[in-house]
Design a protein around this motif. Structure first.
Motif, PDB file in Angstrom:
ATOM      1  N   GLN A 349      -3.305  -6.510  11.538  1.00 52.86           N
ATOM      2  CA  GLN A 349      -1.969  -6.395  12.118  1.00 52.86           C
ATOM      3  C   GLN A 349      -0.917  -6.719  11.070  1.00 52.86           C
ATOM      4  O   GLN A 349      -1.059  -7.678  10.295  1.00 52.86           O
ATOM      5  CB  GLN A 349      -1.825  -7.350  13.318  1.00 52.86           C
ATOM      6  N   GLY A 350       0.103  -5.868  11.028  1.00 51.27           N
ATOM      7  CA  GLY A 350       1.188  -6.071  10.091  1.00 51.27           C
ATOM      8  C   GLY A 350       0.971  -5.425   8.735  1.00 51.27           C
ATOM      9  O   GLY A 350       1.857  -5.481   7.895  1.00 51.27           O
ATOM     10  N   GLU A 351      -0.219  -4.836   8.506  1.00 54.91           N
ATOM     11  CA  GLU A 351      -0.494  -4.188   7.227  1.00 54.91           C
ATOM     12  C   GLU A 351      -0.266  -2.693   7.351  1.00 54.91           C
ATOM     13  O   GLU A 351      -0.466  -2.096   8.413  1.00 54.91           O
ATOM     14  CB  GLU A 351      -1.935  -4.462   6.795  1.00 54.91           C
ATOM     15  N   GLU A 352       0.177  -2.098   6.249  1.00 54.47           N
ATOM     16  CA  GLU A 352       0.524  -0.684   6.251  1.00 54.47           C
ATOM     17  C   GLU A 352      -0.078  -0.030   5.007  1.00 54.47           C
ATOM     18  O   GLU A 352       0.064  -0.559   3.899  1.00 54.47           O
ATOM     19  CB  GLU A 352       2.046  -0.520   6.250  1.00 54.47           C
ATOM     20  N   PRO A 353      -0.782   1.067   5.183  1.00 54.81           N
ATOM     21  CA  PRO A 353      -1.431   1.701   4.024  1.00 54.81           C
ATOM     22  C   PRO A 353      -0.423   2.414   3.133  1.00 54.81           C
ATOM     23  O   PRO A 353       0.615   2.893   3.593  1.00 54.81           O
ATOM     24  CB  PRO A 353      -2.395   2.698   4.666  1.00 54.81           C
ATOM     25  N   MET A 354      -0.733   2.479   1.827  1.00 57.36           N
ATOM     26  CA  MET A 354       0.055   3.232   0.854  1.00 57.36           C
ATOM     27  C   MET A 354      -0.773   4.435   0.418  1.00 57.36           C
ATOM     28  O   MET A 354      -1.856   4.281  -0.161  1.00 57.36           O
ATOM     29  CB  MET A 354       0.397   2.354  -0.351  1.00 57.36           C
ATOM     30  N   VAL A 355      -0.292   5.612   0.706  1.00 55.81           N
ATOM     31  CA  VAL A 355      -1.021   6.832   0.401  1.00 55.81           C
ATOM     32  C   VAL A 355      -0.663   7.290  -1.009  1.00 55.81           C
ATOM     33  O   VAL A 355       0.500   7.403  -1.357  1.00 55.81           O
ATOM     34  CB  VAL A 355      -0.704   7.930   1.424  1.00 55.81           C
TER      35      VAL A 355
END
Length: 540
Positions: A349-355
């Motif tokens: 929760q709270g993490e966002e991937p970098m593509v």
């Protein structure tokens, strides 16, 4: 006492030459033209031009320019490249397959005019000699000291060993074995085992285990019982001195199979891959990096982001690498996060991937790779098409590449015949005459011995891209008078015309006896016709 730096004689010489060149430049006016001028008439000899100022090679003897430490390093790297680098292995095995293939076949050709024999008598003697040779060469227990390989397999092994090690040695011990006809054996010795006894430095008449006379002719070689550089030896090493020629008869006792001898006075050879080891290593690293990048980009992984109505305040799931590696233990996480084919990763929760888009495969990889391989192939005398076995251009371009490669293969085959095949054949002939298996009056005369031991060595044919066109071209060369049936038969089939003609005559006699003879209509005069579209050759 102050600190000081000890310089070698070569470094002092370079400093003196550089200082003299600098003084010469300052004392003379600069020449006009030539891209900024030069203090020498030849720009390649300039020490003032920026492009040449750091190029300061030494002038040394052949054996000094290929010193023992450098040669050992080249041999070790060549063997490693042979094991692990596809381009290096392709160059070695391609040469082995085309130069030796299934073996170079010996065809005795005694000089009947010198021996005072008729052609019929010479044919009978040649057939007898060939039978003796085939009994010797075809049986590993007859020709191989290790009783493992026959002579045709030894040819391939000697060639590969010489190309990767710079040279290969062959001793001829006399070994009696039950059930064998001959006692002359061939024992291949790798280049590592020939060295100075107990690591002694080179002297005036000994270089890297080769002892020679005042004219540079080899007198003896010193063979180690093991490998001096082997770190795991459990027995003491000793060196055996083996004379190259017999003291009483002058018979060859040691053969040296060369890869290349590029300078007069050179005693040991450099590996075939030595000139291209640096670009080969860089190309291998580049290809491996591109392959790994393509693999990583192919592992597209889906990340699932969870949403929460409130900030977790640092109380969420642990970061990657901090969770329990065993899934389901104590209600913990799901194990280490890694890339995988079609994997789905559950983010905290709270993490966002970098593509990130790696843009693989690289569209410029193949042109650049091919350009470097062309340069490597030019140094190895192998065209790109032959080295990569990729004939994608026109018929003319592919045939030109094949012909150019076969010039190199023919030269290598001739070297192998001179260094290994013909000397070993003469050793067998000596023993056959001594045992009375071959009658050779006057054999003790060196001139008659050469007449008795004359032979031709025929290897696998080079093949053809279009056999019909090659056959027509061969017939035209014979009709015009610039070739003959013997040459064309050997080039196309790898056999002698005499053998093919005798076999063909026997076949025709058998056909007539069986009543299965096929009558061939006489050839009609050729009529000029418009060539078919597929026969029109387009140049790239």
């Amino acid at each position: 006492m102050g600190w000081f730096t000890r310089t070698t004689p070569e470094e002092r010489m370079v400093r003196e030459v550089t200082r003299a060149a600098s003084d010469l430049v300052q004392s003379q006016p600069r020449a006009q033209g030539g891209g900024g001028g030069s203090e020498t008439r030849w720009h390649g000899a300039s020490r003032a031009l920026r492009s040449m100022s750091s190029w300061l090679p030494f002038l040394g003897s052949p054996n000094r320019d290929l010193s023992t430490p450098e040669r050992k390093t080249l041999v070790a790297r060549s063997r490693d490249a042979m094991r692990n680098h596809p381009i290096a292995r392709a160059a070695i095995v391609r040469t082995r397959t085309n130069v030796v293939g299934t073996g170079l076949i010996c065809r005795p050709q005694v000089d009947h005019e010198v021996l005072g024999l008729t052609e019929e008598q010479a044919d009978i003697l040649n057939a007898q000699i060939q039978r003796e040779w085939e009994m010797y060469a075809g049986d590993p227990r007859e020709c191989d000291a290790e009783a493992t390989l026959n002579h045709y397999q030894l040819q391939a092994l000697a060639l590969v060993s010489a190309m990767t090690g710079g040279d290969c040695f062959v001793t001829t011990p006399w070994i009696d074995r039950p059930g064998t006809i001959y006692s002359t054996r061939l024992q291949l010795i790798e280049t590592d085992r020939v060295s100075n006894p107990n690591g002694q430095p080179d002297s005036q008449f000994m270089v890297e285990g080769i002892e020679f006379d005042e004219y540079g002719a080899p007198v003896a070689i010193h063979i180690c019982t093991g490998y001096p550089d082997d770190k795991f030896l459990k027995y003491p090493l000793r060196w055996e001195r083996v004379e190259v020629f017999g003291a009483q008869t002058g018979r060859r006792r040691v053969l040296q199979v060369w890869c290349d001898k590029e300078r007069p006075g050179l005693k040991r050879g450099a590996p075939y891959l030595a000139p291209i080891l640096e670009p080969l290593q860089k190309l291998e690293r580049y290809a491996s990096a591109e392959l790994m990048s393509a693999v990583i980009s192919a592992m597209f992984t889906v990340f699932i982001k969870k949403t929460d109505s409130f900030n977790d305040g640092g109380q969420g799931q642990p970061l990657f690498g901090d969770e329990d590696p065993a899934p389901g233990v104590g209600g913990g996480g799901s194990g280490a996060v890694e890339l995988g084919e079609g994997a789905i990763v559950d983010l905290a929760q709270g993490e966002e991937p970098m593509v990130a888009n790696p843009a693989r495969p690289n569209a410029q990889f193949d042109p650049f790779f091919s350009a470097i391989v062309k340069e490597i192939g030019a140094a190895l005398e192998l065209p790109l098409e032959e080295l990569m076995l990729h004939y994608s251009s026109s018929y003319s371009a592919a045939r030109a590449a094949m012909l150019q490669a076969w010039r190199f293969y023919t030269m290598r085959r001739w070297w192998l015949v001179c260094d290994f095949c013909q000397p070993s054949y003469e050793l067998m002939f000596d023993e056959a005459v001594a045992r009375g298996r071959i009658s050779a009056p006057g054999y003790s005369d060196p001139a008659l011995r050469k007449a008795y031991t004359k032979s031709i060595w025929i290897g696998p044919a080079r093949g053809a891209i279009d056999e019909l066109k090659e056959a027509k071209a061969a017939r035209e060369r014979i009709d015009v008078g610039i070739s003959n049936e013997t040459i064309e038969t050997a080039a196309m089939t790898g056999e002698t015309w005499q053998q093919v003609n005798r076999q063909r005559a026997r076949e025709l006699v058998q056909r007539r006896a069986n009543g299965t003879t096929v009558e061939v209509a006489p050839a009609k005069p050729a009529v000029a016709t418009k060539p078919e579209p597929e026969e029109i050759e387009e140049e790239d």
